[in-house]
Design an enzyme around this catalytic site. Structure first.
Site, short mmCIF file in Angstrom:
data_model
loop_
_atom_site.label_atom_id
_atom_site.label_comp_id
_atom_site.label_asym_id
_atom_site.label_seq_id
_atom_site.Cartn_x
_atom_site.Cartn_y
_atom_site.Cartn_z
N GLU A 177 -6.52 -7.87 -0.72
CA GLU A 177 -7.53 -7.60 0.73
C GLU A 177 -8.83 -7.18 0.55
O GLU A 177 -9.13 -6.38 -0.47
CB GLU A 177 -6.49 -6.47 1.46
N GLU A 220 0.94 -1.28 0.00
CA GLU A 220 -0.09 0.01 -0.09
C GLU A 220 0.67 1.39 -0.01
O GLU A 220 0.44 2.29 0.63
CB GLU A 220 -1.10 -0.16 1.32
C1 GAL Z 1 -4.91 -2.63 4.94
C2 GAL Z 1 -3.59 -3.06 5.36
C3 GAL Z 1 -3.56 -4.13 6.53
C4 GAL Z 1 -4.31 -3.86 7.49
C5 GAL Z 1 -5.72 -3.79 6.78
C6 GAL Z 1 -6.83 -3.70 7.78
O1 GAL Z 1 -5.00 -1.28 4.19
O2 GAL Z 1 -2.52 -3.34 4.05
O3 GAL Z 1 -1.99 -4.37 6.71
O4 GAL Z 1 -4.21 -2.69 8.04
O5 GAL Z 1 -5.86 -2.65 5.71
O6 GAL Z 1 -8.16 -3.84 7.23
#
Ligand code: GAL
Length: 744
Positions: A464, A391
């Site tokens: 994610e 990110e």
């Molecule tokens: C994302 C990140 C993860 C975690 C997640 C929580 O943005 O890559 O490490 O923080 O959010 O939902």
């Protein structure tokens, strides 16, 4: 056999500070504490602790005697992982240092050793969040803990030895397959002449193919030699359901008497993400995965081999997923070994989180790419290298470099790099993106072109979703737990229906400790489909249900079956995660109806959930016991009962293993649940639990604690000796059956 690897995991001395005089070989270290590896520099409470408590500089000392029969050899200490910076001394003299807590490094002690005497290895360990080392420099949503948290060993080799081997398995889908072994040889004695290089491919310890060549030894380090085995027939493929593995044995022998051997495990498979999806061995497979942090309660990262392997088993066999992303760093080799063995695909990435540092920092990140790939290139489970800082913003030069390093080292795998920005500079082979768009409303995932900004489709993977959008505790309100599960269902369904999305990897498998400014303020992100003890929430059953009933029957009603738990006194919809073809619901023995998987709204899923939207009859006045029955081929195959009036009846105790090994630290988990008369978890009971242990084992974490939402687990670790570990546990109301674990 000329190479020797000797475990150095037991009997270290540790102190939670560092002074220059600790480097001195003769320093009186009687104030140090005896510890074993893996070791956490500080054990922390389950939650609500100060994350600065493990961020300090500490010192480890290890005493070793090396016999004079080794005086013509080279001696190395191999560290699998030290958080975050290590400086190593042998008998008071500097031998090396390493930046970065997730990748291995070695130091050579050959010149500093006194044979047949005690030698002292001193390691200064800096576990602070140093801004010069990834992932640090800004904030990160996880804790990195501290200490020598992975294994250490002594390696004894000849002056010419094999530094590494990349055994590439080629032409996996052709009848005749190949192994191209790239053998990296170090010639530290500046020896000359020819040497024999031999490669063998073995299965079940039997040689399938073999080749030997005479080559000229070159000067210097990391000289690459190639040797090929071809026309390999009747080789079985590595696949998720049949992960066949082979061993490639490499040996060298020189006329000057040196020899070495190096074995690696490989699998033959073709894994590629295309614009049309992910193909494993030529077959389209939707990637269905979860992210894993490598942390555990109390000791953070410092868990031994068996626990690492168990996590892979949980993902594969309890959650029935096919892929894991090692967010956000290279994880234990034991975890990856197990992924190879059970057929769990892996997307591995370099350490980092949103922040890109200065040139010095970037150099460490580039080194991380190199260290990750050269450590893990033989794992057939790994199909994708993550070469971006998770990110982060675009950085054309930096990411051109990380991609170039990855491609140069490994031309058999694609690169990815996880972003959350739109229209990002696409330098990798696969556009990997975190899509958190689903907030419970209509939009579930975006089309890839809306993310990439490109006018054509590219290989695309969602890495994610869910996570912080809907943090959910295992002991939250039932409606929230159901919605949590449904969000995971919706994303998986939407992904499966989109031919331009190769898969989706959810955030995340297990709850994890984090900094105060993330998570619920108690140093936990409750984003897992399981809690930190790897105990399932309802969302876990969504994943679990996506498996053929021939492998495992799943019938998990997402309910506590209590009348006043939900808002407005509602008890519908009842949602059942199942792979049965139909579900019947009985209340007080009376059939209320037969219900079918919701194929209309979840057409992408092989096993959609079953919804019960109405429950007829007058049971709203009186409340009864419920039974859900699952049907396969028209026959009742599985059932689950809920009591109308659940009363705690007992503590159940279940150990993951009843046999452990002495020697290096071993550990197993024991899960305790307070259950009612129907055997169901009583989810809101919070009474105390006290453990009593005897024999060659110790409890990790507190001996007196409390059930968290009706259950808790404890890891027991071995102390080194053989014998029976006996573990008793009692709450204020119940006593659990004694668990006996034999240490062999
Ligand atoms: C994302 C990140 C993860 C975690 C997640 C929580 O943005 O890559 O490490 O923080 O959010 O939902």
């Amino acid at each position: 056999m000329s190479r020797e690897n000797i475990s150095l995991n037991r009997d270290w001395l540790y102190i939670d500070n560092f002074k220059e005089e600790y480097i001195d070989r003769y320093y009186d270290d009687s104030s140090f504490t005896a510890v074993n590896l893996p070791h956490a520099n500080k054990e922390v409470p389950y939650n609500y602790f100060d994350e600065r408590s493990y961020q300090f500089i500490s010192c480890y000392r290890k005493k070793i005697v090396i016999g004079s029969e080794n005086k013509d050899k080279l001696l190395f200490i191999d560290f699998e992982g030290v958080m975050t910076y290590a400086k190593v001394f042998c008998n008071g003299q500097y031998v090396g240092e390493h930046k970065g807590g997730y990748t291995p490094f070695s130091v050579e002690i050959t010149e500093k050793v006194n044979f047949d005497e005690e030698n002292v290895i001193t390691v200064m360990v800096d576990s602070t969040e140093r801004a010069d080392i990834p992932p640090f420099g800004y904030v990160i949503d996880y804790l990195t803990f501290g200490g020598i948290y992975r294994e250490v060993s002594l390696r004894i080799v000849d002056k010419v030895y094999i530094n590494n081997v990349f055994a590439k398995t080629l032409d996996a889908l052709k009848e005749d397959k190949k192994v191209l072994a790239e053998v990296y040889v170090n010639n530290q004695g500046n020896l000359k002449g020819d040497f024999n290089l031999k490669v063998s491919l073995c299965a079940d310890n039997k040689v399938i193919a073999e080749k030997e060549e005479v080559l000229e030894l070159r000067d210097g380090l990391n000289n690459k030699y190639e040797i090929m085995l071809d026309k390999l027939k009747a080789i079985k493929l590595w696949d998720i359901d049949s992960p066949s593995l082979y061993e490639v044995k490499i040996s060298i022998e020189g006329c000057e008497g040196y020899k070495d051997s190096f074995n690696v495990r490989v699998g033959f498979r073709e894994a590629v993400v295309t614009e049309e999806g992910f193909y494993l061995n030529g077959r389209m497979l939707k990637i269905r995965g979860l992210n894993r942090h490598q942390s555990y309660p109390y000791v953070g990262y410092a868990m031994p081999k068996r626990a690492q392997r168990k996590d892979a088993d949980i993902l594969k066999y309890e959650l029935n997923i096919n892929t894991v992303r090692t967010s956000h760093y290279p994880q234990s080799k034991h975890f990856l070994d197990r992924c190879d063995e059970i057929g769990l695909l892996v997307f591995e990435e370099i350490p980092g989180w949103q922040h890109i540092g200065n040139e010095e920092w970037k150099a460490v990140a580039c080194e991380n790419v190199r260290e990750m790939i050269t450590r893990d290139w033989n794992h057939p489970s790994i199909f994708l290298w993550g070469v971006r800082i998770n990110e982060s913003q675009d950085d054309h030069d930096f990411y051109s470099r990380t991609n170039a390093i990855a491609h140069e080292l490994d031309n058999t795998r694609q690169t990815g790099g996880v972003r959350y920005i739109l229209n990002s500079d696409f330098l990798e082979d696969v556009y990997t993106n975190n899509d958190f768009i689903h907030t419970g409303k209509e939009i579930v995932l975006r089309n890839q072109k809306a993310i990439t900004g490109l006018d054509k489709n590219v290989p695309y993977l969602v890495t994610e979703y869910c996570g912080h959008i809907y943090p959910t505790k295992r002991f939250d309100n039932e409606e929230r737990l159901i919605e949590h599960a449904l969000r995971h269902f919706r994303v998986q369904n939407r992904m499966a229906l989109d031919k331009n999305i190769s898969g989706a990897i959810g955030w995340c498998a297990f709850d994890y400790n984090t900094h105060f400014d993330f998570g619920s303020g108690d140093r936990i992100c409750y984003h897992g489909v399981m809690d930190m003890f790897r105990i399932p929430k309802f969302a876990a059953f969504m994943y679990k249900s996506q498996v053929s009933p021939e492998k495992e029957l799943v019938l998990e009603p997402l309910t506590l079956w209590s009348r006043g738990e939900r808002n407005e006194g509602l008890i519908v919809p009842q949602v059942v995660c199942t792979n049965c073809e139909a579900v019947e619901l009985y209340v007080e023995g009376k059939l209320l109806g037969k219900y079918y998987p919701d194929k209309e709204n979840f057409a992408g899923l092989e096993y959609p959930p079953v919804f019960i939207h109405e429950i007829p009859g007058d049971w709203g006045v009186s409340w009864g016991d419920a039974e859900f029955k699952g049907y396969i081929n028209g026959k009742e195959a599985v059932s689950k009962i809920f009591s109308r009036n659940p009363v705690p009846k007992a503590i159940t105790a279940a150990a993951d293993d009843l046999t452990l090994h002495s020697g290096d630290m071993d550990s197993t988990r024991i899960t305790y649940k307070i259950v009612d008369q129907a055997g169901n978890l009583v989810p809101y009971i919070n009474e105390s639990i006290e453990f009593e242990i005897s024999g060659p084992g110790e409890i990790i974490g507190p001996k007196l604690t409390a059930f968290i939402g009706g259950c808790i687990a404890v890891w027991v670790r071995t102390t080194g000796e053989k014998g029976s570990i006996k573990l008793k546990a009692r709450s204020s109301r119940f006593e659990a059956e004694e668990i006996i674990v034999e240490v062999l």
